[in-house]
Design an enzyme around this catalytic site. Structure first.
Site, PDB file in Angstrom:
ATOM      1  N   SER A 148       0.842  -1.193   0.000  1.00  0.00           N
ATOM      2  CA  SER A 148       0.000   0.000   0.000  1.00  0.00           C
ATOM      3  C   SER A 148       0.871   1.234   0.000  1.00  0.00           C
ATOM      4  O   SER A 148       1.978   1.234   0.551  1.00  0.00           O
ATOM      5  CB  SER A 148      -0.906   0.017   1.229  1.00  0.00           C
ATOM      6  OG  SER A 148      -1.567   1.276   1.370  1.00  0.00           O
ATOM      7  N   TYR A 161      -1.923  -0.191   9.734  1.00  0.00           N
ATOM      8  CA  TYR A 161      -1.988  -0.742   8.385  1.00  0.00           C
ATOM      9  C   TYR A 161      -0.715  -0.419   7.609  1.00  0.00           C
ATOM     10  O   TYR A 161      -0.115  -1.297   6.972  1.00  0.00           O
ATOM     11  CB  TYR A 161      -3.211  -0.175   7.667  1.00  0.00           C
ATOM     12  CG  TYR A 161      -3.436  -0.703   6.283  1.00  0.00           C
ATOM     13  CD1 TYR A 161      -3.951  -1.980   6.075  1.00  0.00           C
ATOM     14  CD2 TYR A 161      -3.164   0.083   5.166  1.00  0.00           C
ATOM     15  CE1 TYR A 161      -4.181  -2.460   4.800  1.00  0.00           C
ATOM     16  CE2 TYR A 161      -3.385  -0.392   3.888  1.00  0.00           C
ATOM     17  CZ  TYR A 161      -3.890  -1.656   3.706  1.00  0.00           C
ATOM     18  OH  TYR A 161      -4.109  -2.130   2.437  1.00  0.00           O
ATOM     19  N   LYS A 165       2.207  -3.009   6.107  1.00  0.00           N
ATOM     20  CA  LYS A 165       2.575  -3.069   4.693  1.00  0.00           C
ATOM     21  C   LYS A 165       4.054  -2.751   4.487  1.00  0.00           C
ATOM     22  O   LYS A 165       4.691  -3.289   3.564  1.00  0.00           O
ATOM     23  CB  LYS A 165       1.696  -2.112   3.879  1.00  0.00           C
ATOM     24  CG  LYS A 165       0.232  -2.515   3.838  1.00  0.00           C
ATOM     25  CD  LYS A 165       0.037  -3.901   3.256  1.00  0.00           C
ATOM     26  CE  LYS A 165      -1.425  -4.259   3.097  1.00  0.00           C
ATOM     27  NZ  LYS A 165      -1.632  -5.589   2.469  1.00  0.00           N
ATOM     28  N   TYR A 201     -17.151   5.302   1.412  1.00  0.00           N
ATOM     29  CA  TYR A 201     -17.083   6.631   2.018  1.00  0.00           C
ATOM     30  C   TYR A 201     -16.774   7.709   0.986  1.00  0.00           C
ATOM     31  O   TYR A 201     -17.196   8.869   1.130  1.00  0.00           O
ATOM     32  CB  TYR A 201     -16.058   6.642   3.155  1.00  0.00           C
ATOM     33  CG  TYR A 201     -14.619   6.547   2.712  1.00  0.00           C
ATOM     34  CD1 TYR A 201     -13.812   7.673   2.642  1.00  0.00           C
ATOM     35  CD2 TYR A 201     -14.053   5.325   2.350  1.00  0.00           C
ATOM     36  CE1 TYR A 201     -12.484   7.599   2.248  1.00  0.00           C
ATOM     37  CE2 TYR A 201     -12.731   5.232   1.956  1.00  0.00           C
ATOM     38  CZ  TYR A 201     -11.956   6.363   1.896  1.00  0.00           C
ATOM     39  OH  TYR A 201     -10.648   6.279   1.486  1.00  0.00           O
TER      40      TYR A 201
END
Length: 255
Positions: A148, A161, A165, A201
């Protein structure tokens, strides 16, 4: 079918939605036998398999909940059981680690439990799934990790997160050096924002979506097929001379 992956055996974790689904569909069109890994959404996994078979491809669903004790061993047991018709010898050519646990919390709001779960799914599972795959992964094979942009661009709201990654990127580099003598390439693909089910979203907030688009050099947000095309290149013979790389797949975000 293009035949670029004819008779190769591929396995994609998190293969029933988003980038994973686009990847298994692309692999199947390119001629591969594809294992569709999933953790929770059986209906989506079965639908993905049925669509591939309807189009003349070969696919089977592999169910394992990642991030739990012993998940790697259960994963390969499930692969052997579900894939017996297509892969009776359990061999593998392409392994794609796409399944991931998201986290939307800054450090002040991040619980230890959430951090542990993110690391278990995003780091520990790929490590040990790969370890157990080594005897069955054929020389000249491919390992592709989904990273990511959060690993390299400051994203305080995605702290755990992004850390997970970044660990996967280091895993990619070290594993590429380790497996190079066998002709196995190992790479990471690093998307920016991709319009999947997790992007609702942005669909609900056009102003926020416009702000995100403004950060992308190519002037739009990514689609799963954009990333799947890069993965397919790395999985093919055309990608044979690329290894140990983290490839930006963000359309030029935050340049």
């Amino acid at each position: 079918m293009s035949g670029a992956l004819r008779d190769k055996v591929a396995l994609v974790t998190g293969g029933s939605h988003g980038i994973g689904r686009a990847t298994v569909e692309r692999f199947a069109r390119d001629g591969a036998v594809v294992g569709v890994g999933y953790g929770h959404d059986e209906a989506a996994a079965r639908d993905t398999v049925l669509r591939i078979r309807k189009d003349g491809g070969r696919a089977f669903a592999v169910h394992t909940e990642l991030g739990t004790q012993g998940d790697a061993a259960r994963f390969w047991d499930a692969f052997d059981e579900a894939g017996r018709e297509y892969v009776p010898d359990g061999r593998l050519d392409i392994l794609v680690h796409n399944a991931a646990k998201g986290s939307f919390a800054r450090l002040a709001d991040l619980s230890e439990e959430e951090f542990d779960q993110v690391i278990a799914v995003n780091v520990k599972a790929p490590f040990f799934i790969t370890k157990l795959a080594l005897p069955r992964l054929r020389d000249g094979g491919r390992i592709i990790n989904l990273s990511s942009l959060a690993a390299t661009v400051a994203s305080p709201d995605l702290l755990a997160y992004g850390v997970s990654k970044a660990a996967l990127n280091t895993f990619t580099l070290d594993l590429a050096a380790d497996l190079g003598p066998r002709g196995i390439t190992v790479n990471s693909v690093s998307p920016g924002i991709v319009m999947t089910r997790n992007s609702q979203y942005l669909r609900d907030d056009p102003e926020l979506a416009a702000q995100q688009v403004a950060r992308v050099a190519l002037g739009r947000l990514g689609e799963p097929e954009d990333v799947a095309g890069i993965i397919a290149f790395l999985a093919s013979d055309e990608g044979r001379w690329v290894t140990g790389q983290v490839i930006d797949a963000s359309g030029g975000t935050a340049l």
